[in-house]
Design an enzyme around this catalytic site. Sequence first.
Site, PDB file in Angstrom:
ATOM      1  N   THR A 169     127.731 -13.697  65.845  1.00 46.00           N
ATOM      2  CA  THR A 169     128.135 -12.408  65.299  1.00 46.00           C
ATOM      3  C   THR A 169     129.636 -12.251  65.458  1.00 46.00           C
ATOM      4  O   THR A 169     130.240 -12.895  66.326  1.00 46.00           O
ATOM      5  CB  THR A 169     127.423 -11.246  66.015  1.00 46.00           C
ATOM      6  OG1 THR A 169     127.890  -9.989  65.492  1.00 46.00           O
ATOM      7  CG2 THR A 169     127.684 -11.266  67.519  1.00 46.00           C
TER       8      THR A 169
ATOM      9  N   CYS B  23     121.878   5.876  50.146  1.00 45.62           N
ATOM     10  CA  CYS B  23     121.269   4.545  50.124  1.00 45.62           C
ATOM     11  C   CYS B  23     119.769   4.638  49.845  1.00 45.62           C
ATOM     12  O   CYS B  23     119.223   3.843  49.069  1.00 45.62           O
ATOM     13  CB  CYS B  23     121.528   3.829  51.443  1.00 45.62           C
ATOM     14  SG  CYS B  23     123.238   3.275  51.663  1.00 45.62           S
TER      15      CYS B  23
END
Length: 410
Positions: free
Chosen positions: A204, A366
């Site tokens: 990450t 969204c």
Amino acid sequence: MWTKILDVFVTHLFRKGDFSLTYPDGTTRRYGNGGTPSAAITLHDPALPRKIIMSPELAVGEAYMDGTLTIVDDDLRSFLTLAVSNMAAQGKPWFHRPLDIYRQLSRYINQFNPAKRARANVAHHYDLSGELYDLFLDEDRQYSCAYFARPDMTLEQAQAAKKRHIADKLLLKPGMRVLDIGCGWGGMALTLARDYGAEVVGVTLSKEQHALASRRAAEAGLSDKVKFHLMDYRSVTGTFDRIVSVGMFEHVGVPHYREYFRTVHDLLAEDGVALIHTIGQTDEPGATNPWILKYIFPGGYCPSLSEATRAIEVNALHTCDIEVWRLHYAETLRHWYDRFMANIDRVRELYDDRFCRMWRYYLIACEATFRHNSQVVFQFQLSRQQDAVPLTRDYLYSEDAAKELRHAAE
């Protein structure tokens, strides 16, 4: 002049439902066919008509955040449902096409994400207060689409079902070496190690995610089986039996698609399997909503199917399976929104009212896009050999797999 142009724009857009718009000069006009849903908004800034014409998504989102656009009863859900569903049906008027063409042309600049810029983009969203995500995500901090195998599932059950479904597609065996690209807070990697005996490497670019994922591995006694690294996926070396990436491809950017799948190919064992889970769109290639790009996911983009498959096919990867999840993310976002609102007083203490309005707008917009427009989730199952996975999907729906799915939902 701008008020008249906005009137033409709104007349073109809002043909269904009941929409009332009060202009900055106090004039109120109604649009639509009088059906449902209904919404009424007021523009308080004389500059808003021009701003909305120039960039509707950006201007409306910013105006709601700043309070220069207000909604009767603050019914943001009805307004965005009305706006998104009508925009999906009508599209924008002809005079807006030059602006859309400009957005298309500039998307390669917006999505150019070399390692340094990618790190900054990730920090913008994922290095917010860790407590914020605890306030609306499930206990495992799965920040991606859940899998509602049954409509009555809780968020925790649906996220567990998602991980189970992905693990089944990876055809894992104990001792397999797995790369998790964009590992988030470590939930998927820890599940694959604990429940399937895999040895997982997670990468990450978020410092917050890396710190928490590493701590979770230690607390679970899995530090010998799961290693998390703060690094760009393009810097990973070695060979992996399996590669999984959930909710990361949206941050890659079109200019880097071939590079991404070339990396997957080069890191994957000859008989290996990769599973790429990403938000996508069933429409033709487009550009990211400018408000989302500026405030939520800089550098982000959700690909059309053709864009993704074109990059896959030039990198000697076999597409073994493509699954399309419809409406699962809409349900996931509804759960997140309800939890966010239940904890909004704490969010306000962490940030401020403007941040709360921004995140309310983000979550509802969204959801509306997944529910009423062309947004979906794609799962690409890839391999370097055609026979790396079974030739039918029966292995996903065997009695044993069904029992495990039921168990995950309990």
